[in-house]
Write a protein that holds these residues in place. Sequence first.
Motif, PDB file in Angstrom:
ATOM      1  N   VAL A 228     -71.813 -22.244  18.652  1.00  0.00           N
ATOM      2  CA  VAL A 228     -72.047 -23.189  19.737  1.00  0.00           C
ATOM      3  C   VAL A 228     -70.850 -23.124  20.674  1.00  0.00           C
ATOM      4  O   VAL A 228     -69.709 -22.937  20.236  1.00  0.00           O
ATOM      5  CB  VAL A 228     -72.208 -24.626  19.193  1.00  0.00           C
ATOM      6  CG1 VAL A 228     -72.441 -25.618  20.316  1.00  0.00           C
ATOM      7  CG2 VAL A 228     -73.327 -24.685  18.173  1.00  0.00           C
ATOM      8  N   GLU A 232     -72.500 -30.314  23.855  1.00  0.00           N
ATOM      9  CA  GLU A 232     -73.858 -30.481  23.355  1.00  0.00           C
ATOM     10  C   GLU A 232     -74.553 -31.640  24.070  1.00  0.00           C
ATOM     11  O   GLU A 232     -73.921 -32.466  24.740  1.00  0.00           O
ATOM     12  CB  GLU A 232     -73.846 -30.765  21.851  1.00  0.00           C
ATOM     13  CG  GLU A 232     -73.296 -29.637  20.988  1.00  0.00           C
ATOM     14  CD  GLU A 232     -71.808 -29.742  20.753  1.00  0.00           C
ATOM     15  OE1 GLU A 232     -71.311 -29.068  19.836  1.00  0.00           O
ATOM     16  OE2 GLU A 232     -71.121 -30.500  21.495  1.00  0.00           O
ATOM     17  N   SER A 233     -75.849 -31.722  23.873  1.00  0.00           N
ATOM     18  CA  SER A 233     -76.638 -32.823  24.429  1.00  0.00           C
ATOM     19  C   SER A 233     -76.772 -33.941  23.410  1.00  0.00           C
ATOM     20  O   SER A 233     -76.569 -33.742  22.206  1.00  0.00           O
ATOM     21  CB  SER A 233     -78.028 -32.329  24.826  1.00  0.00           C
ATOM     22  OG  SER A 233     -78.780 -31.991  23.672  1.00  0.00           O
ATOM     23  N   GLN A 236     -79.098 -33.094  20.674  1.00  0.00           N
ATOM     24  CA  GLN A 236     -78.587 -32.191  19.649  1.00  0.00           C
ATOM     25  C   GLN A 236     -77.719 -32.907  18.633  1.00  0.00           C
ATOM     26  O   GLN A 236     -77.763 -32.592  17.442  1.00  0.00           O
ATOM     27  CB  GLN A 236     -77.778 -31.066  20.308  1.00  0.00           C
ATOM     28  CG  GLN A 236     -78.609 -30.056  21.077  1.00  0.00           C
ATOM     29  CD  GLN A 236     -77.733 -29.077  21.831  1.00  0.00           C
ATOM     30  OE1 GLN A 236     -76.780 -29.451  22.514  1.00  0.00           O
ATOM     31  NE2 GLN A 236     -78.063 -27.788  21.718  1.00  0.00           N
ATOM     32  N   THR A 237     -76.893 -33.852  19.060  1.00  0.00           N
ATOM     33  CA  THR A 237     -75.887 -34.437  18.171  1.00  0.00           C
ATOM     34  C   THR A 237     -76.050 -35.930  17.930  1.00  0.00           C
ATOM     35  O   THR A 237     -75.476 -36.465  16.976  1.00  0.00           O
ATOM     36  CB  THR A 237     -74.476 -34.200  18.740  1.00  0.00           C
ATOM     37  OG1 THR A 237     -74.338 -34.955  19.955  1.00  0.00           O
ATOM     38  CG2 THR A 237     -74.239 -32.725  19.020  1.00  0.00           C
ATOM     39  N   ALA A 246     -77.473 -30.111  27.414  1.00  0.00           N
ATOM     40  CA  ALA A 246     -76.382 -29.273  26.924  1.00  0.00           C
ATOM     41  C   ALA A 246     -75.749 -28.489  28.070  1.00  0.00           C
ATOM     42  O   ALA A 246     -76.428 -28.035  28.988  1.00  0.00           O
ATOM     43  CB  ALA A 246     -76.898 -28.320  25.854  1.00  0.00           C
ATOM     44  N   THR A 503     -68.118 -30.820  17.223  1.00  0.00           N
ATOM     45  CA  THR A 503     -68.769 -30.793  18.530  1.00  0.00           C
ATOM     46  C   THR A 503     -67.720 -30.682  19.635  1.00  0.00           C
ATOM     47  O   THR A 503     -66.507 -30.720  19.370  1.00  0.00           O
ATOM     48  CB  THR A 503     -69.600 -32.065  18.759  1.00  0.00           C
ATOM     49  OG1 THR A 503     -68.711 -33.192  18.870  1.00  0.00           O
ATOM     50  CG2 THR A 503     -70.578 -32.305  17.608  1.00  0.00           C
TER      51      THR A 503
END
Length: 567
Positions: A228, A232-233, A236-237, A246, A503
């Motif tokens: 990755v 991130e969006s 996603q997390t 993202a 992340t």
Amino acid sequence: MTSHQKCTDGVGRRDFLKRLAVVAPLMWAAPACVAGRPHRSPAAADELVADLVIIGGGLGGCAAALAAARRGLRVIMTEETDWIGGQLTQQAVPPDENAWIETIGGTRSYLALRTGIRDYYRAQTPLTARAMANPRLNPGNCWVSRIGCEPRVALTVLEAMLAPYVASGQLRILRHYTAVAASVDRDRVHAVRVRQRNTGHDIELRAPYFADATELGDLLPLTRTEYVTGAESVAQTGEPHAMRTAEPDNVQAFTMCFALEHRSGEQHVIDRPSDYASWRDLAIPAADGVTYRLLSFDEPANQRIGFDPERRTGYWSYRRVIDRDLFALQPADDARYRHDVSIVNWGQNDYSFGSLIDVSAATAQQHVARAKAQSMSLLYWLQTEAPRPDGGAGWPGLRLRPDVMGTDDGFAKYPYIRESRRIAAEFTVCEQHVTTESRPDATRAADFPDSVGIGHYSMDLHRTTRGDYGRYGATFPFQIPLGALLPQRVENLLPACKNLGVTHLTNGCYRLHPIEWNIGESVGNLVAFCLAKRCAPRAVRQQAKLLQDFQRELARVGVPLQWPLPG
């Protein structure tokens, strides 16, 4: 919990200094053999074999090499430059650490590194009697860290820690080598090809295990390991402060650090950089929504801190690595301690105008050159235009210190990298696991039963390539889960730097010196454990008995697995 009151890792101060003096000539010598197997000279060889190959000689790589060698493994570690030590040495960043680091919050070997740095200054420099007696000596008396020191000193101590294993042949360090290709079959890496940057000579490195300790996660694309990048969006997390969509190209700024001293009354102004005006007049947004000139202290937070090398206050002492008041110099003594030396790693020279990840080599070189030009313009501004408390402008006595950085120009050998490619991990640490804002009813960070270490730092994100100003969110002291060190698919490649399962946001608190060291040390121990038990790293997390045995081994060698319970 493992005690850290004694942090010399079994080596007394006198023994350490004796080792430092005796093995220094051996640090640069290539060993003739590794654990009974002959090594051919890299000039003649096209293949070398070890138990563990570590690509990258930063703090995580050094810790992994030290841990694996102590467990009897044959280790090969590569390094792009001539200095191992990553952010502590070649990138010239005094250690960013937790508030309790003197007693807890670092592994035993990391605390031994800190002790070794202090012992070096006591044995090799003309400290005052008061400084000599201070058990928590901070050579720079900086306020970003409790142990600001010259990059060269940290390098010397790191090499002394590794030197017995280099001398015995267990550890081989290949300097000026970068990874250029990998041999992969399904879910296993069989070899990594590295190239000598000066000669173009290639060596094939083979091992049952590989660790990616590069600053940018360079092995991940070469080995086709899923990874990755960027932000991130929320989808996603689930992180409260994640992006709506993202943004893989949205990464934190990197910095070209440089070392300065100040000689009052002297003139050391550099030639005006050709692009100085464009950097000086560039406006960037700040947290309060106002735009400020990049080369300024106009932002309210910067105004409060200030900068004054005459009074030796504000940003001048922030990342200072030599405080002249700690040294009792005679006329014949080393002149390098006659003046304060400070490392410039500020928001004003954070380069957020392009990424080094997944771009061509030419593009990356252009960004590094521009980042250095930005730093050079900051230096010229400090020498000529920066506002002084007396109403004047500039400090012409500011002078670059190439000897501190080991370079010809006083700039770091390598950019200070804050954000890397990150493995798509079995488990990813998210904002809601660690921040106080995300856990309003909690008194601690999320508990990870598969903990392989601990750390603490605020969720510190610098300006990004998409123009985000950054965040600085409070966190609870947290753990490092084994699941974050395991790629979802690839079986024998492990992260040993900033490329673990975090992340974009939590990278901001897992990227600091003692945490990176802990990651590398746990990886080195994990490889040794798996070879001894003939099991896969994934099995250690999946099987309770193996996990218990491994965690017991970590505790035995001084890797704490949890923080004291609150209250």
